[in-house]
Design an enzyme around this catalytic site. Structure first.
Site, mmCIF file in Angstrom:
data_model
loop_
_atom_site.group_PDB
_atom_site.id
_atom_site.type_symbol
_atom_site.label_atom_id
_atom_site.label_comp_id
_atom_site.label_asym_id
_atom_site.label_seq_id
_atom_site.Cartn_x
_atom_site.Cartn_y
_atom_site.Cartn_z
ATOM 1 N N SER A 138 36.035 50.569 73.146
ATOM 2 C CA SER A 138 35.770 50.081 71.794
ATOM 3 C C SER A 138 34.537 50.790 71.268
ATOM 4 O O SER A 138 33.701 51.271 72.051
ATOM 5 C CB SER A 138 35.533 48.568 71.828
ATOM 6 O OG SER A 138 34.997 48.094 70.612
ATOM 7 N N TYR A 151 31.360 41.073 75.654
ATOM 8 C CA TYR A 151 32.416 42.066 75.413
ATOM 9 C C TYR A 151 31.790 43.454 75.312
ATOM 10 O O TYR A 151 32.279 44.411 75.916
ATOM 11 C CB TYR A 151 33.168 41.718 74.135
ATOM 12 C CG TYR A 151 34.289 42.668 73.791
ATOM 13 C CD1 TYR A 151 35.528 42.578 74.417
ATOM 14 C CD2 TYR A 151 34.118 43.656 72.819
ATOM 15 C CE1 TYR A 151 36.566 43.439 74.097
ATOM 16 C CE2 TYR A 151 35.144 44.522 72.496
ATOM 17 C CZ TYR A 151 36.364 44.409 73.134
ATOM 18 O OH TYR A 151 37.400 45.278 72.814
#
Length: 243
Positions: A138, A151
């Site tokens: 990401s 995350y």
């Protein structure tokens, strides 16, 4: 003939979102595709629409399930060429208002960080060097978000693992590719007002990066992120990390 024709591809979390788009992109270039997921309904829906692909029920955080899945792929395909570590999930956590417990954190890191490394090791041990190992991380691997710091931490760890693994395979035929999407238009992001890219755009960028032997696949807002972090790290971190 496509350079991917006949390639044997495993995509974790391949029944929805980016994983599903990747499965369809590889199928479109005549690769032999296997996906895994935990949901029986999702697997049935996938198989009904894509009978040419192999759908396997597996929890990637379970090493025994990983081994069974790799064996099934060997039985069906005779081997594996491309591993796509895509399964993961973003959990919003506020450590100020409600610090999470150890079990929740363990589950999150097992899925987003530990499982891709374990599965990569298991695939290499069973099948030897692959054509490509892909990690879907990401943009938050480079700038951790305020709303989901764990995350960001997990994806940053996976980013570091991909870098080190790429150095180990330097000079070999194995390509290690990291995919760094921005916010993607999936059911999980319907609540987000951020600008989003389509899963199909992520899949297209991934296959293009594979073709060109690139180390990173960047698209949308992440395309300029590495450069902006070099030029104006504090400003970029404040802007990108506030989401």
């Amino acid at each position: 003939m496509s350079e991917f024709s006949g390639k044997r591809v495993l995509i974790t979390g391949g029944t929805s979102g980016i994983g599903l788009a990747l499965a369809d992109a590889f199928r479109a270039v005549d690769a032999r595709v296997a996906v895994c997921a935990r949901s029986d309904d999702a697997l049935r829906e996938f198989s009904s629409a894509r009978p040419d692909a192999l759908a396997i029920k597996a929890d990637v955080t379970d090493t025994a399930a990983q081994a069974r899945m790799l064996d099934q792929i060997g039985d069906a395909f005779g081997g594996l060429d491309i591993l796509v570590n895509n399964a993961g999930g973003l959990v919003e956590r506020d450590f100020v208002a409600a610090p999470p417990g150890p079990a929740a954190l363990e589950d999150e890191f097992a899925l987003n960080f530990v499982a891709p490394i374990q599965l990569t090791a298991a695939a290499l041990a069973l099948y030897g060097p692959l054509s490509a190992i892909i990690f879907v991380t990401s943009g938050f691997a480079l700038v951790s978000p305020k709303r989901a710091p764990t995350y960001g931490a997990a994806k940053a760890g996976l980013h570091g693992f991909a870098e080190g693994l790429r150095r180990q395979f330097d000079g070999s035929a194995t390509q290690v590719l990291e995919v760094l999407p921005p916010t993607v238009d999936t059911p999980a992001t319907t609540h987000s007002a951020a600008r989003k890219v389509a899963p199909e755009a992520v899949a297209a960028a991934t296959l293009e990066a594979l073709r060109r032997k690139r180390p990173l696949a960047l698209m949308g807002a992440t395309r300029a992120l590495p450069m902006m972090l070099r030029i104006a790290p504090s400003f970029t971190g404040r802007i990108a990390g506030r989401s």
